[in-house]
Design a protein around this motif. Structure first.
Motif, PDB file in Angstrom:
ATOM      1  N   ASN A  30       0.925  -1.478  -0.009  1.00  0.00           N
ATOM      2  CA  ASN A  30      -0.105   0.157  -0.250  1.00  0.00           C
ATOM      3  C   ASN A  30       1.013   1.064   0.331  1.00  0.00           C
ATOM      4  O   ASN A  30       0.481   1.583  -0.637  1.00  0.00           O
ATOM      5  N   LEU A  31       1.677   1.124   0.731  1.00  0.00           N
ATOM      6  CA  LEU A  31       2.971   2.489   0.634  1.00  0.00           C
ATOM      7  C   LEU A  31       3.040   2.416  -0.296  1.00  0.00           C
ATOM      8  O   LEU A  31       3.356   4.139  -0.842  1.00  0.00           O
ATOM      9  N   ALA A  32       3.666   1.617  -0.976  1.00  0.00           N
ATOM     10  CA  ALA A  32       4.736   1.745  -2.205  1.00  0.00           C
ATOM     11  C   ALA A  32       3.471   1.779  -3.965  1.00  0.00           C
ATOM     12  O   ALA A  32       4.472   2.708  -5.037  1.00  0.00           O
ATOM     13  N   LEU A  33       2.669   1.164  -3.442  1.00  0.00           N
ATOM     14  CA  LEU A  33       1.983   0.695  -5.414  1.00  0.00           C
ATOM     15  C   LEU A  33       0.599   1.413  -5.557  1.00  0.00           C
ATOM     16  O   LEU A  33      -0.237   0.909  -5.898  1.00  0.00           O
ATOM     17  N   ILE A  42       7.651   8.685   1.759  1.00  0.00           N
ATOM     18  CA  ILE A  42       8.793   7.786   0.767  1.00  0.00           C
ATOM     19  C   ILE A  42       9.125   9.500   0.480  1.00  0.00           C
ATOM     20  O   ILE A  42      10.412  10.230   0.008  1.00  0.00           O
ATOM     21  N   PHE A  43       8.400  10.730   0.056  1.00  0.00           N
ATOM     22  CA  PHE A  43       8.591  12.166  -0.313  1.00  0.00           C
ATOM     23  C   PHE A  43       9.354  13.403   0.404  1.00  0.00           C
ATOM     24  O   PHE A  43       9.588  13.937   0.575  1.00  0.00           O
ATOM     25  N   GLY A 103       7.673  10.116 -14.257  1.00  0.00           N
ATOM     26  CA  GLY A 103       7.996   9.309 -13.055  1.00  0.00           C
ATOM     27  C   GLY A 103       6.815   9.050 -12.424  1.00  0.00           C
ATOM     28  O   GLY A 103       5.539   9.061 -12.223  1.00  0.00           O
ATOM     29  N   TYR A 104       7.637   7.914 -11.378  1.00  0.00           N
ATOM     30  CA  TYR A 104       6.174   7.711 -10.243  1.00  0.00           C
ATOM     31  C   TYR A 104       5.672   8.526  -9.452  1.00  0.00           C
ATOM     32  O   TYR A 104       6.357   9.856  -9.076  1.00  0.00           O
ATOM     33  N   THR A 105       4.303   8.724  -9.303  1.00  0.00           N
ATOM     34  CA  THR A 105       3.885   9.500  -8.588  1.00  0.00           C
ATOM     35  C   THR A 105       3.271  10.722  -9.712  1.00  0.00           C
ATOM     36  O   THR A 105       2.320  11.756  -8.519  1.00  0.00           O
ATOM     37  N   SER A 106       3.730  10.956 -10.167  1.00  0.00           N
ATOM     38  CA  SER A 106       3.812  11.934 -11.053  1.00  0.00           C
ATOM     39  C   SER A 106       2.948  12.034 -12.292  1.00  0.00           C
ATOM     40  O   SER A 106       1.759  10.710 -11.957  1.00  0.00           O
ATOM     41  N   LYS A 107       2.654  12.920 -13.119  1.00  0.00           N
ATOM     42  CA  LYS A 107       1.438  12.687 -14.475  1.00  0.00           C
ATOM     43  C   LYS A 107       2.401  12.493 -15.343  1.00  0.00           C
ATOM     44  O   LYS A 107       2.930  14.073 -15.228  1.00  0.00           O
ATOM     45  N   SER A 208      14.290  -1.779  -2.452  1.00  0.00           N
ATOM     46  CA  SER A 208      15.399  -2.615  -1.535  1.00  0.00           C
ATOM     47  C   SER A 208      15.845  -1.791  -1.184  1.00  0.00           C
ATOM     48  O   SER A 208      16.662  -1.338   0.394  1.00  0.00           O
ATOM     49  N   HIS A 209      16.393  -0.572  -2.395  1.00  0.00           N
ATOM     50  CA  HIS A 209      17.466   0.442  -2.278  1.00  0.00           C
ATOM     51  C   HIS A 209      16.606   1.691  -0.337  1.00  0.00           C
ATOM     52  O   HIS A 209      16.942   2.020   0.476  1.00  0.00           O
ATOM     53  N   GLN A 210      15.033   1.764  -1.260  1.00  0.00           N
ATOM     54  CA  GLN A 210      14.196   2.832  -0.381  1.00  0.00           C
ATOM     55  C   GLN A 210      13.830   2.389   0.519  1.00  0.00           C
ATOM     56  O   GLN A 210      13.928   2.829   2.028  1.00  0.00           O
ATOM     57  N   LEU A 211      14.269   0.910   1.197  1.00  0.00           N
ATOM     58  CA  LEU A 211      13.052   0.771   1.985  1.00  0.00           C
ATOM     59  C   LEU A 211      14.864   0.373   3.298  1.00  0.00           C
ATOM     60  O   LEU A 211      14.560   0.983   4.757  1.00  0.00           O
ATOM     61  N   ASN A 212      16.270   0.237   2.715  1.00  0.00           N
ATOM     62  CA  ASN A 212      17.222   0.302   3.727  1.00  0.00           C
ATOM     63  C   ASN A 212      17.473   1.879   3.603  1.00  0.00           C
ATOM     64  O   ASN A 212      17.400   2.338   5.192  1.00  0.00           O
ATOM     65  N   VAL A 213      17.192   2.841   2.793  1.00  0.00           N
ATOM     66  CA  VAL A 213      17.153   4.269   3.361  1.00  0.00           C
ATOM     67  C   VAL A 213      16.144   5.110   4.047  1.00  0.00           C
ATOM     68  O   VAL A 213      16.460   5.770   5.024  1.00  0.00           O
ATOM     69  N   LEU A 214      14.838   4.894   4.233  1.00  0.00           N
ATOM     70  CA  LEU A 214      14.309   4.762   5.157  1.00  0.00           C
ATOM     71  C   LEU A 214      14.305   3.940   6.074  1.00  0.00           C
ATOM     72  O   LEU A 214      13.613   4.800   7.278  1.00  0.00           O
TER      73      LEU A 214
END
Length: 315
Positions: A30-33, A42-43, A103-107, A208-214
């Protein structure tokens, strides 16, 4: 504790563990998709979310909506979603087309600056809203995987207008990975080149990268649980959604662009994608550019490199 009791206890613990992983997987799905879930964690801000397609200027959005003479176009996806795009025909007739992907969540509207630049260079422009974004239907974010099939339908729409069209695919961030995933499909000869600006190697690697960063968390077992939930709800797994595997099948020339200060989609991913690509390829590093900021930090180098690359493959 007798054997029967031990087995029951073990089974109960196992069931609880599976249930917990299911809840965790569903949370991160739900958080990502889920396009209807806030991405603030995230942002940070909606403005930062918009920046996944680069700098969004009101003057460029105004150009698209009020001065470009755009038309609204629609297609049906393979899974029966109504998808939207802005189509802009150049005032000077041409068979050169650009499909520029957000991009992601953009339009789509957030690609107005890129669209204006390509238009002024002499292209007809198509700007899709990816599934779950903008005016397009969809209950999940495709991360480029199912979107690659949608892009092939947009290509067919152009070919129904102009069978001699020379088409360039351009994308930023998730849009870049979308066009890279498209590159591995059986594309018509009309697709002349692809420009991928700060794309990720795979959805698994990016998350995986964002999981580690956040959260300072390792991929196992959270990514595995999230992938299982994604398969259940969206129909694809996070590992199969791979731009790396697709570029290895590509027959289309690809230009990779990435800022060396990108900490959202790691700069190192450009090298991985470049090395995996078997078709003609070039790469451009924009020094000092963060995520999706390459065209802002050094616009002259950005656009001249794109123009020189494309010119090699247009008839």
């Amino acid at each position: 504790m007798n054997k029967k009791t031990a087995l029951i206890s073990t089974g109960a613990i196992g069931a609880l563990s599976i249930g917990a992983l299911g809840l965790i997987g569903n949370y991160f799905y739900n958080l990502a998709l889920n396009p209807n879930t806030s991405k603030d964690s995230i942002f940070g801000t909606p403005e930062e979310a918009k920046s996944t397609s680069g700098e969004v200027l009101n003057k460029n959005v105004d150009w698209l909506l009020n001065k470009s003479n755009f038309s609204n176009e629609y297609i049906k996806s393979f899974d029966n979603l109504k998808l939207h795009a802005y189509k802009i025909l150049n005032e000077i007739p041409t068979n050169k087309w650009i499909i520029t992907v957000h991009g992601y969540t953009s339009k789509g509207l957030d690609m107005s600056g890129y669209a204006k630049n390509f238009y002024e260079t002499g292209y007809n422009v198509l700007i899709p809203n990816l599934r779950g974004h903008g005016k397009s239907e969809g209950s999940y974010i495709g991360m480029g995987w199912y979107d690659r099939l949608d892009i092939t339908k947009w290509i067919n729409l152009i070919l129904n207008i102009d069978e001699n069209a020379q088409i360039i695919l351009h994308g930023v961030s998730m849009g870049a990975s979308t066009v890279l995933m498209t590159s591995g499909e059986d594309l018509p000869y009309n697709i002349k080149a692809i420009i991928a600006d700060c794309g990720y190697t795979s959805v698994w690697a990016q998350f995986s990268h964002q999981l580690n960063v956040l959260y300072s968390l390792h991929s196992f077992p959270i990514m595995n649980a999230s992938s299982a939930v994604t398969k259940l709800k969206a129909g694809y797994t996070l590992k199969e959604a791979s731009a790396l595997k697709q570029v290895a099948k590509s027959k289309t020339p690809i230009l990779f662009i990435h800022g060396d200060k990108d900490d959202f989609v790691p700069y190192s991913m450009m090298e991985e994608l470049y090395d995996a690509t078997t078709s003609p390829k070039e790469k451009l590093t924009i020094e000092g550019a963060g995520h999706a900021k390459a065209s802002k930090v050094n616009p002259e180098l950005y656009w001249s490199t794109i123009e020189n690359f494309i010119d090699k493959y247009l008839n």
